[in-house]
Design an enzyme around this catalytic site. Structure first.
Site, PDB file in Angstrom:
ATOM      1  N   HIS A  17       0.841  -1.202   0.000  1.00 55.69           N
ATOM      2  CA  HIS A  17       0.000   0.000   0.000  1.00 55.69           C
ATOM      3  C   HIS A  17       0.880   1.259   0.000  1.00 55.69           C
ATOM      4  O   HIS A  17       0.631   2.205  -0.741  1.00 55.69           O
ATOM      5  CB  HIS A  17      -0.864   0.056   1.274  1.00 55.69           C
ATOM      6  CG  HIS A  17      -1.913  -1.000   1.396  1.00 55.69           C
ATOM      7  ND1 HIS A  17      -2.082  -1.760   2.529  1.00 55.69           N
ATOM      8  CD2 HIS A  17      -2.875  -1.424   0.532  1.00 55.69           C
ATOM      9  CE1 HIS A  17      -3.098  -2.591   2.359  1.00 55.69           C
ATOM     10  NE2 HIS A  17      -3.593  -2.427   1.166  1.00 55.69           N
ATOM     11  N   LYS A  41     -17.539  -6.369   6.541  1.00 51.85           N
ATOM     12  CA  LYS A  41     -16.334  -7.143   6.878  1.00 51.85           C
ATOM     13  C   LYS A  41     -16.012  -6.893   8.344  1.00 51.85           C
ATOM     14  O   LYS A  41     -16.214  -5.795   8.841  1.00 51.85           O
ATOM     15  CB  LYS A  41     -15.127  -6.630   6.072  1.00 51.85           C
ATOM     16  CG  LYS A  41     -14.967  -7.225   4.690  1.00 51.85           C
ATOM     17  CD  LYS A  41     -13.617  -6.765   4.125  1.00 51.85           C
ATOM     18  CE  LYS A  41     -13.467  -7.039   2.643  1.00 51.85           C
ATOM     19  NZ  LYS A  41     -12.244  -6.423   2.080  1.00 51.85           N
ATOM     20  N   ARG A  90      -2.326  -6.066  -8.415  1.00 53.98           N
ATOM     21  CA  ARG A  90      -1.239  -7.009  -8.191  1.00 53.98           C
ATOM     22  C   ARG A  90      -1.172  -8.051  -9.298  1.00 53.98           C
ATOM     23  O   ARG A  90      -0.181  -8.193  -9.972  1.00 53.98           O
ATOM     24  CB  ARG A  90      -1.387  -7.704  -6.837  1.00 53.98           C
ATOM     25  CG  ARG A  90      -0.925  -6.868  -5.680  1.00 53.98           C
ATOM     26  CD  ARG A  90      -1.502  -7.329  -4.395  1.00 53.98           C
ATOM     27  NE  ARG A  90      -2.944  -7.187  -4.395  1.00 53.98           N
ATOM     28  CZ  ARG A  90      -3.717  -7.336  -3.332  1.00 53.98           C
ATOM     29  NH1 ARG A  90      -3.182  -7.683  -2.187  1.00 53.98           N
ATOM     30  NH2 ARG A  90      -5.007  -7.161  -3.415  1.00 53.98           N
ATOM     31  N   SER A 128      -2.838  -7.576   3.027  1.00 57.09           N
ATOM     32  CA  SER A 128      -3.070  -7.482   4.461  1.00 57.09           C
ATOM     33  C   SER A 128      -3.363  -8.870   5.032  1.00 57.09           C
ATOM     34  O   SER A 128      -2.945  -9.191   6.149  1.00 57.09           O
ATOM     35  CB  SER A 128      -4.241  -6.537   4.750  1.00 57.09           C
ATOM     36  OG  SER A 128      -3.950  -5.250   4.302  1.00 57.09           O
TER      37      SER A 128
HETATM   38  P1  ADP Z   1      -9.885  -3.415  -0.321  1.00 55.00           P
HETATM   39  O1  ADP Z   1     -10.618  -4.153   0.778  1.00 55.00           O
HETATM   40  O2  ADP Z   1     -10.594  -2.187  -0.802  1.00 55.00           O
HETATM   41  O3  ADP Z   1      -9.396  -4.272  -1.455  1.00 55.00           O
HETATM   42  P2  ADP Z   1      -7.130  -3.259   0.568  1.00 55.00           P
HETATM   43  O4  ADP Z   1      -6.648  -2.547   1.782  1.00 55.00           O
HETATM   44  O5  ADP Z   1      -6.989  -4.739   0.548  1.00 55.00           O
HETATM   45  O6  ADP Z   1      -8.632  -2.790   0.425  1.00 55.00           O
HETATM   46  O7  ADP Z   1      -6.434  -2.684  -0.724  1.00 55.00           O
HETATM   47  C1  ADP Z   1      -6.536  -1.341  -1.106  1.00 55.00           C
HETATM   48  C2  ADP Z   1      -5.948  -1.163  -2.502  1.00 55.00           C
HETATM   49  O8  ADP Z   1      -4.557  -1.434  -2.465  1.00 55.00           O
HETATM   50  C3  ADP Z   1      -6.528  -2.108  -3.554  1.00 55.00           C
HETATM   51  O9  ADP Z   1      -6.605  -1.407  -4.794  1.00 55.00           O
HETATM   52  C4  ADP Z   1      -5.500  -3.201  -3.642  1.00 55.00           C
HETATM   53  O10 ADP Z   1      -5.514  -3.849  -4.902  1.00 55.00           O
HETATM   54  C5  ADP Z   1      -4.226  -2.409  -3.444  1.00 55.00           C
HETATM   55  N1  ADP Z   1      -3.118  -3.234  -2.937  1.00 55.00           N
HETATM   56  C6  ADP Z   1      -3.127  -4.053  -1.865  1.00 55.00           C
HETATM   57  N2  ADP Z   1      -1.919  -4.657  -1.708  1.00 55.00           N
HETATM   58  C7  ADP Z   1      -1.142  -4.203  -2.723  1.00 55.00           C
HETATM   59  C8  ADP Z   1       0.202  -4.475  -3.146  1.00 55.00           C
HETATM   60  N3  ADP Z   1       0.980  -5.349  -2.508  1.00 55.00           N
HETATM   61  N4  ADP Z   1       0.661  -3.831  -4.247  1.00 55.00           N
HETATM   62  C9  ADP Z   1      -0.145  -2.972  -4.916  1.00 55.00           C
HETATM   63  N5  ADP Z   1      -1.423  -2.686  -4.600  1.00 55.00           N
HETATM   64  C10 ADP Z   1      -1.916  -3.287  -3.506  1.00 55.00           C
END
Ligand code: ADP
Length: 160
Positions: A17, A41, A90, A128
């Site tokens: 992130h 969630k 990703r 996460s």
């Molecule tokens: P959500 O529940 O909205 O998917 P996340 O916190 O899991 O929230 O992710 C927020 C954003 O960050 C999403 O667009 C996700 O694809 C992106 N993201 C999460 N991990 C990575 C990573 N390792 N590299 C690039 N983008 C990421």
């Protein structure tokens, strides 16, 4: 002034992130991280904890701020007087869902666009969920999350 919203659950914020945040801050004048108060969630960290960890993570970057929001993302985007959403991609597995979200957002808010940034290869496996799974089994997470998240994650796992 170009403003973009980077929304997500951030439960907790990872270095994947953070990489997207830093790169977005180089592209836009201001980036607002929108932490979703998602009632469907059950997050490991409370909304306040997730916001605080993000604030600590981005404290050195002037043009990034952190806010939480409820309800529809496009409403939050409009409230902030912008029309740009940032999402990270990703792998192909992200693509279907992200495309669906971007397109459905455009149906309800045709002037809102989603900008996708591809993950840096070194974080392509990182989520996460992976971080929480590692922490649960005492794996060192220092390569996966910002410094300020490490102790919070360890404490949280001890309390479970
Ligand atoms: P959500 O529940 O909205 O998917 P996340 O916190 O899991 O929230 O992710 C927020 C954003 O960050 C999403 O667009 C996700 O694809 C992106 N993201 C999460 N991990 C990575 C990573 N390792 N590299 C690039 N983008 C990421």
């Amino acid at each position: 002034m170009s403003i973009a919203i980077y929304p997500g659950s951030f439960d907790p914020v990872t270095l994947g992130h953070f990489d997207i945040i830093k790169r977005s801050a180089d592209i836009f004048d201001h980036v607002i991280i929108g932490v979703l108060n998602n009632t469907s969630k059950t997050p490991l960290f409370s909304l306040e904890e997730r916001v605080k960890m993000l604030q600590d993570t981005v404290s050195g970057i002037d043009n990034v701020s952190v806010e939480s929001f409820d309800g529809l993302l496009v409403d939050f985007v409009k409230q902030k007087n912008t029309n740009v959403i940032i999402r990270g991609l990703r792998a192909l597995t992200d693509f279907d869902l992200e495309m669906q979200m971007a397109q459905s957002n455009r149906v309800v808010a045709p002037d809102v666009d989603t900008v996708f940034l591809s993950t840096s290869v070194k974080y392509s496996y990182l989520s996460s969920s992976v971080v929480k799974e590692y922490a649960r089994y005492d794996v060192d997470v220092s390569d996966f999350v910002p410094e300020c998240v490490i102790s919070k994650l360890i404490d949280k796992m001890k309390g479970l």
